[in-house]
Design an enzyme around this catalytic site. Structure first.
Site, PDB file in Angstrom:
ATOM      1  N   TYR A   1     -15.263 -38.875  94.019  1.00  0.00           N
ATOM      2  CA  TYR A   1     -16.260 -39.399  94.964  1.00  0.00           C
ATOM      3  C   TYR A   1     -15.834 -39.082  96.396  1.00  0.00           C
ATOM      4  O   TYR A   1     -16.601 -38.526  97.184  1.00  0.00           O
ATOM      5  CB  TYR A   1     -16.414 -40.912  94.772  1.00  0.00           C
ATOM      6  CG  TYR A   1     -17.151 -41.601  95.899  1.00  0.00           C
ATOM      7  CD1 TYR A   1     -18.490 -41.309  96.161  1.00  0.00           C
ATOM      8  CD2 TYR A   1     -16.510 -42.545  96.705  1.00  0.00           C
ATOM      9  CE1 TYR A   1     -19.170 -41.937  97.193  1.00  0.00           C
ATOM     10  CE2 TYR A   1     -17.181 -43.179  97.736  1.00  0.00           C
ATOM     11  CZ  TYR A   1     -18.511 -42.876  97.975  1.00  0.00           C
ATOM     12  OH  TYR A   1     -19.182 -43.502  99.000  1.00  0.00           O
TER      13      TYR A   1
ATOM     14  N   ASP B   1     -33.931 -41.568  93.996  1.00  0.00           N
ATOM     15  CA  ASP B   1     -34.145 -41.307  92.568  1.00  0.00           C
ATOM     16  C   ASP B   1     -33.956 -42.567  91.713  1.00  0.00           C
ATOM     17  O   ASP B   1     -34.081 -42.521  90.484  1.00  0.00           O
ATOM     18  CB  ASP B   1     -33.256 -40.164  92.062  1.00  0.00           C
ATOM     19  CG  ASP B   1     -31.771 -40.515  92.046  1.00  0.00           C
ATOM     20  OD1 ASP B   1     -31.407 -41.651  92.430  1.00  0.00           O
ATOM     21  OD2 ASP B   1     -30.971 -39.648  91.642  1.00  0.00           O
TER      22      ASP B   1
ATOM     23  N   LYS C   1     -17.471 -36.359  99.101  1.00  0.00           N
ATOM     24  CA  LYS C   1     -17.889 -36.780 100.442  1.00  0.00           C
ATOM     25  C   LYS C   1     -17.208 -35.945 101.528  1.00  0.00           C
ATOM     26  O   LYS C   1     -17.842 -35.577 102.522  1.00  0.00           O
ATOM     27  CB  LYS C   1     -17.580 -38.271 100.642  1.00  0.00           C
ATOM     28  CG  LYS C   1     -18.586 -39.203  99.973  1.00  0.00           C
ATOM     29  CD  LYS C   1     -19.962 -39.121 100.605  1.00  0.00           C
ATOM     30  CE  LYS C   1     -20.890 -40.212 100.121  1.00  0.00           C
ATOM     31  NZ  LYS C   1     -22.244 -40.111 100.717  1.00  0.00           N
TER      32      LYS C   1
END
Length: 316
Positions: free
Chosen positions: A147, A32, A151
């Site tokens: 983050y 993206d 994950k």
């Protein structure tokens, strides 16, 4: 083989694409461009094995369905993600939806077509290293940032598809990767940022006291590891680390790069709660299962990275 690389226009993604093309595979990229850049893939434009570069969002299920339906892929290298730790603390929603929900949509497509998934995770999921033998895959996790949390959630989902559906999957956890094509600004890694500041004759700023250590993996070693995890059935259902097996403090790294203590200063950490004090990789499992080990020393890797950044300045 026909393979797809999500996040293939990103820093590590670009090198994974190069490795796959060098190995003769037909490669499709989806990105993206929130982190990646089209320019990272320019050198492959004349390569007939680069089948397409799709600019699109992994959360667009219709786009994924169309792409996977016609791709006849054997392997999906899933690297597409929000990757900035600091940004995830300030805006956890974006990171969660990109890294966890986006991964779910990719997994559904791969399950439908029995496509092997190599999932790119991170060493940031680990608790700090407490000894010199390094962090193995059995080391405790401690998601100290959204983050890392996103994950870990995605890792568990990826592995659940192996156990629940027999889908071949592998989770790879590279340590701090650096090298050519890494961004040299705020979203980049510490090596690229430090080199860029050195070349601009700016002060290198270190968060905190600089005693925190990192295990720095050169990007071509990382890409070789990621790609070969896709080729091997031995690693299906596994989590595997890759790193240099040597850590260096941020203070020592700054000195290695700039070689002038007057060009280094310490500043307050933006988010000290998410700092991991010691990161040191034990890559024994990758060596046992894949025959992989790093080939580029830190000094050689830093020199290559500096040469690449300098070349960029000359082209400008």
């Amino acid at each position: 083989m026909n393979v797809i690389v999500t996040g293939g226009a990103g820093f590590i993604g670009r090198w994974v694409v190069k490795r796959l093309l060098d190995d003769g595979h037909h490669v499709t990229v989806i990105d993206d461009l929130s982190n990646g850049q089209k320019e990272n893939l320019v050198e492959f434009e004349g390569n007939n094995n680069l089948k397409s570069v799709v600019i699109g969002d992994l959360k667009n299920e219709e786009l994924l369905e169309e792409l996977f339906a016609k791709g006849d892929f054997s392997i999906c290298y899933h690297l597409g993600a929000s990757i900035n730790v600091q940004d995830s603390i300030d805006d956890p929603r974006t990171t969660f939806f990109n890294d966890t929900v986006g991964t779910f949509y990719v997994m559904e497509q791969c399950k439908k077509r029995n496509i092997k998934v190599v999932f790119m995770s991170t060493c940031m999921v680990y608790d700090r290293c407490y000894d010199e033998t390094g962090i193995t895959e059995k080391h405790p996790t401690k998601p100290a940032s959204p983050y890392a949390g996103a994950k870990v959630a995605a890792e568990n989902m990826v592995l659940s598809y192996f156990y629940a559906y027999g889908l071949p999957t592998v989770v790879v956890r590279p340590f701090n990767t650096y090298g050519p094509f890494q961004k040299t600004g705020g979203e980049g890694g510490v090596v690229a940022i430090f080199i860029n500041k050195k070349l601009n004759d700016e002060i290198l700023q270190i968060y905190g006291d600089g005693t925190q250590t990192r295990d720095l993996l050169y990007v071509e070693d990382c890409a070789r590891f990621v790609v070969e995890a896709g080729y091997s059935d031995k690693v299906n259902g596994e989590i595997i680390n890759a790193g240099l097996g040597r850590d260096i403090s941020v203070n020592e790294l700054a000195q290695l790069i700039v070689q002038d203590p007057t060009k280094i200063e310490h500043v307050d950490h933006i988010h000290p709660q998410s700092e991991i004090q010691k990161l040191l990789c034990n890559y024994g499992k990758a060596q046992d299962l894949l025959g992989w080990k790093p080939e580029i020393s830190l000094e050689e890797g830093v020199a290559r990275t500096e040469a690449w950044i300098k070349e960029g300045y000359l082209l400008k």
